[in-house]
Design an enzyme around this catalytic site. Structure first.
Site, PDB file in Angstrom:
ATOM      1  N   ASP A  81       3.043  61.046 -17.763  1.00  0.00           N
ATOM      2  CA  ASP A  81       3.463  59.953 -16.897  1.00  0.00           C
ATOM      3  C   ASP A  81       4.947  59.724 -17.111  1.00  0.00           C
ATOM      4  O   ASP A  81       5.476  59.979 -18.209  1.00  0.00           O
ATOM      5  CB  ASP A  81       2.683  58.676 -17.226  1.00  0.00           C
ATOM      6  N   TYR A 160      10.963  50.300 -13.484  1.00  0.00           N
ATOM      7  CA  TYR A 160       9.817  49.888 -14.300  1.00  0.00           C
ATOM      8  C   TYR A 160      10.272  49.175 -15.569  1.00  0.00           C
ATOM      9  O   TYR A 160       9.662  48.184 -15.988  1.00  0.00           O
ATOM     10  CB  TYR A 160       8.970  51.101 -14.659  1.00  0.00           C
TER      11      TYR A 160
END
Length: 358
Positions: A81, A160
């Protein structure tokens, strides 16, 4: 880009990225290892949390190989990820089931100073071990399949890191970037330099291709796109090409629109991955003369299957298949996708040359 007739590498994926036009374009699918596969769900249930799965080399290797056993893609992509990098820098990262990622936000220079690049490789060691295991398995069982390593691009990773989760408005990250660009540049530089080290280690472990995911590139106005998307990407590609000159790099600036032109011209990538909103004829006429392209089937066609899938996939193949090209989706496989629809697509790609002649 100039097309080449002599094969510079044995694997179809590498040949396409080097500029060779092939009778049948190579293919792989973003998020090809994922929840649409029952065998993935079985492994996922054993792993604990999602990040635990990403950081378990044995299980990450297993789920990476699962779609190859079913469909025989021309590339495997490391199961991981983009948020493993903030985790490796010391930011708290978690994944709540059904809610997506949650991070302790970094929103100023004080919290930025808490990150520690010095432990990057120690924390990312399980990722590198997964790459080694996958490469060994490919060499043994799928010798014509290339291995893709990847990372998020600095702008998307910063989104993020600053927002602390996914976002629709990107309020906190844009307010920092627009209001204090010199301070925000320090975060971007840290992520860019760490990404170089992270991807370089993946190459040393066995990755043959690298992809940079800039999923939120389209969130920026055109005036800021150059500074926060193109320049950090160029910083990364230049450093990686100096360390690993033979490794191709694919960039995916999702929803960049006409900014794709600047990206292709200035970011230093060898190929560009296209989202479903990029017109096929425009991509063929404007981009494929400069770089290889990858994409861009709408993932919902894969969910739908049948004639919808066949017509849409044929349009992509017929328009882009005569130039350097890798077939892919315009974004990741949706979890509701029936596995048999992926088989339908794989068969269509393999039979496309004969269908076209017919």
């Amino acid at each position: 880009m100039s097309e080449k007739t002599a094969a510079p590498a044995a694997k179809p994926m590498l040949r396409a990225l080097a500029g060779e036009v092939q009778p049948r374009p190579p293919f792989w699918l973003m998020r090809q290892a994922g929840r649409y596969l029952p065998e993935y769900r079985a492994v996922r249930s054993q792993a604990g949390g999602f990040l635990d799965l990403c950081l378990n080399p044995e299980l990450a290797c297993e789920v990476t190989l699962q779609p190859l056993r079913r469909y025989g893609m021309d590339a495997a992509i490391l199961f991981s990820d983009i948020l493993t990098l903030p985790h490796a820098l010391g930011q708290t990262v978690g994944f709540a089931e059904g809610e997506g990622p949650r991070l302790t936000p970094i929103r100023d220079l004080k919290t930025l100073a808490q990150l520690d690049r010095g432990r990057l490789h120690e924390r990312a060691a399980p990722v590198y071990e997964a790459v080694r295991r996958i490469r060994a398995a490919l060499d043994r069982d799928f010798p014509q399949t290339a291995l893709i390593g990847f990372a998020g691009s600095p702008w998307t990773v910063a989104c993020y890191m600053v927002e602390g989760a996914g976002s629709k408005e990107y309020l906190h990250v844009k307010r920092w970037a627009f209001g204090d660009p010199a301070g925000f540049q320090q975060l971007i530089d840290l992520v860019a330099d760490s990404t170089v080290d992270y991807l370089s280690a993946q190459v040393e472990a066995g990755a043959e291709v690298l992809q940079l995911f800039d999923s939120w590139a389209g969130a920026l106005p055109s005036a800021e796109f150059g500074r926060w998307v193109v320049q950090p990407t160029r910083r990364i590609t230049a450093a990686l090409k100096q360390r690993h000159p033979g490794v191709p790099i694919i960039g995916f600036p999702r929803q960049a629109g006409l900014n794709l032109l600047t990206y292709v011209d200035e970011a230093g990538v060898d190929a560009v991955s296209l989202d479903p909103g990029v017109p096929l004829l425009w991509a063929a006429r404007t981009l494929q003369s400069k770089v290889a392209v990858q994409g861009n089937l709408d993932p919902v066609h894969l969910v739908t299957g049948g004639s919808s899938l066949e017509q849409a996939a044929r349009a992509v193949l017929d328009t882009l298949g005569d130039r350097p090209f890798v077939f892919n989706l315009g974004h990741g496989i949706i979890k509701e996708t029936p596995p048999e629809h992926v088989a339908q697509l794989a068969d269509l790609i393999r039979t496309w040359p004969a269908l076209r002649r017919g």
